[in-house]
Design a protein around this motif. Sequence first.
Motif, PDB file in Angstrom:
ATOM      1  N   ILE A  11       0.837  -1.205   0.000  1.00  0.00           N
ATOM      2  CA  ILE A  11       0.000   0.000   0.000  1.00  0.00           C
ATOM      3  C   ILE A  11       0.865   1.246   0.000  1.00  0.00           C
ATOM      4  O   ILE A  11       0.585   2.221  -0.696  1.00  0.00           O
ATOM      5  CB  ILE A  11      -0.974  -0.018   1.198  1.00  0.00           C
ATOM      6  CG1 ILE A  11      -1.981  -1.155   1.010  1.00  0.00           C
ATOM      7  CG2 ILE A  11      -1.672   1.318   1.367  1.00  0.00           C
ATOM      8  CD1 ILE A  11      -2.901  -1.378   2.176  1.00  0.00           C
ATOM      9  N   THR A  12       1.964   1.212   0.760  1.00  0.00           N
ATOM     10  CA  THR A  12       2.851   2.395   0.801  1.00  0.00           C
ATOM     11  C   THR A  12       3.499   2.642  -0.554  1.00  0.00           C
ATOM     12  O   THR A  12       3.639   3.793  -0.976  1.00  0.00           O
ATOM     13  CB  THR A  12       3.940   2.233   1.881  1.00  0.00           C
ATOM     14  OG1 THR A  12       4.642   1.022   1.654  1.00  0.00           O
ATOM     15  CG2 THR A  12       3.340   2.244   3.273  1.00  0.00           C
ATOM     16  N   ASP A  13       3.889   1.551  -1.266  1.00  0.00           N
ATOM     17  CA  ASP A  13       4.458   1.720  -2.605  1.00  0.00           C
ATOM     18  C   ASP A  13       3.419   2.307  -3.564  1.00  0.00           C
ATOM     19  O   ASP A  13       3.735   3.150  -4.398  1.00  0.00           O
ATOM     20  CB  ASP A  13       4.967   0.378  -3.155  1.00  0.00           C
ATOM     21  CG  ASP A  13       6.201  -0.114  -2.422  1.00  0.00           C
ATOM     22  OD1 ASP A  13       6.887   0.723  -1.803  1.00  0.00           O
ATOM     23  OD2 ASP A  13       6.465  -1.334  -2.481  1.00  0.00           O
ATOM     24  N   ALA A  14       2.183   1.845  -3.431  1.00  0.00           N
ATOM     25  CA  ALA A  14       1.107   2.358  -4.291  1.00  0.00           C
ATOM     26  C   ALA A  14       0.864   3.841  -4.021  1.00  0.00           C
ATOM     27  O   ALA A  14       0.666   4.631  -4.955  1.00  0.00           O
ATOM     28  CB  ALA A  14      -0.169   1.565  -4.070  1.00  0.00           C
ATOM     29  N   GLU A  15       0.901   4.219  -2.726  1.00  0.00           N
ATOM     30  CA  GLU A  15       0.706   5.643  -2.391  1.00  0.00           C
ATOM     31  C   GLU A  15       1.839   6.481  -2.946  1.00  0.00           C
ATOM     32  O   GLU A  15       1.615   7.603  -3.441  1.00  0.00           O
ATOM     33  CB  GLU A  15       0.617   5.808  -0.864  1.00  0.00           C
ATOM     34  CG  GLU A  15      -0.692   5.311  -0.290  1.00  0.00           C
ATOM     35  CD  GLU A  15      -0.692   5.318   1.240  1.00  0.00           C
ATOM     36  OE1 GLU A  15       0.370   5.559   1.841  1.00  0.00           O
ATOM     37  OE2 GLU A  15      -1.774   5.076   1.788  1.00  0.00           O
ATOM     38  N   GLU A  16       3.073   5.965  -2.887  1.00  0.00           N
ATOM     39  CA  GLU A  16       4.214   6.689  -3.459  1.00  0.00           C
ATOM     40  C   GLU A  16       4.061   6.861  -4.965  1.00  0.00           C
ATOM     41  O   GLU A  16       4.365   7.918  -5.516  1.00  0.00           O
ATOM     42  CB  GLU A  16       5.532   5.949  -3.157  1.00  0.00           C
ATOM     43  CG  GLU A  16       5.972   6.051  -1.722  1.00  0.00           C
ATOM     44  CD  GLU A  16       6.262   7.475  -1.290  1.00  0.00           C
ATOM     45  OE1 GLU A  16       6.893   8.211  -2.069  1.00  0.00           O
ATOM     46  OE2 GLU A  16       5.837   7.861  -0.189  1.00  0.00           O
ATOM     47  N   GLU A  17       3.572   5.815  -5.648  1.00  0.00           N
ATOM     48  CA  GLU A  17       3.339   5.903  -7.085  1.00  0.00           C
ATOM     49  C   GLU A  17       2.280   6.936  -7.435  1.00  0.00           C
ATOM     50  O   GLU A  17       2.380   7.655  -8.421  1.00  0.00           O
ATOM     51  CB  GLU A  17       2.933   4.532  -7.656  1.00  0.00           C
ATOM     52  CG  GLU A  17       4.057   3.552  -7.785  1.00  0.00           C
ATOM     53  CD  GLU A  17       5.070   3.950  -8.834  1.00  0.00           C
ATOM     54  OE1 GLU A  17       4.674   4.483  -9.901  1.00  0.00           O
ATOM     55  OE2 GLU A  17       6.263   3.769  -8.576  1.00  0.00           O
ATOM     56  N   MET A  18       1.248   7.020  -6.598  1.00  0.00           N
ATOM     57  CA  MET A  18       0.167   7.958  -6.854  1.00  0.00           C
ATOM     58  C   MET A  18       0.632   9.406  -6.655  1.00  0.00           C
ATOM     59  O   MET A  18       0.127  10.321  -7.291  1.00  0.00           O
ATOM     60  CB  MET A  18      -1.037   7.674  -5.931  1.00  0.00           C
ATOM     61  CG  MET A  18      -1.706   6.361  -6.219  1.00  0.00           C
ATOM     62  SD  MET A  18      -2.326   6.241  -7.879  1.00  0.00           S
ATOM     63  CE  MET A  18      -3.770   7.259  -7.737  1.00  0.00           C
TER      64      MET A  18
END
Length: 198
Positions: free
Chosen positions: A189-196
């Motif tokens: 989830i943290t990687d996805a938030e960074e991508e967003m």
Amino acid sequence: MSKKALEDTKYELIKSHLIDPDSSPLSTEHQVLLDRIISASKVLDKNPIQKQAVALHRAKYTNISLSQAYEDIKLAMRMYNTLYTFDFDFWKTWLINDIVKNIEKARNIGSHQALKVIAIEHANMIKAIGEKPENLEDPLRNEKNSFFILVQNNNSTSIKLDINNLHKLPDASLRELNKALFAGKEISITDAEEEMKV
């Protein structure tokens, strides 16, 4: 006798007014109009949308009508071209036509001095048009060449996929290819938030 429009006033008179407004050669009516036009051009520089520019112009000059405000804005657009209203295509066409006319006149004269003018105008023409690019982009490049995607599965087998034929693959094969390409690539989830954020 009709009164001369501000646009028809000689440039030197307008310049004199701008340099020394206290001893202006312009009539009082033209002075007031020119001051409004200069203000309108400054408004247009920051607000190129005409409707917004008119509203801001009327806020400053509360004694003018809506139609007068539109006239001021249109006059400002004609007299003080900005980056937004300047017609670069027209200007470039006019410049090239003017260079061609100068070359024709110089050819008709035929003197040694005229030949120098022709050489100068040819240099100006090259600057206006630009040099021919060394390598022109081939519009049929995609049709002449085949482009492939190299897919490697577990570093053992490589499959060459033709980009032009991907749409011909059956849906089941596309799903399997998708699974193989992205298997084990789940992200947190943290990687996805960074991508967003990017």
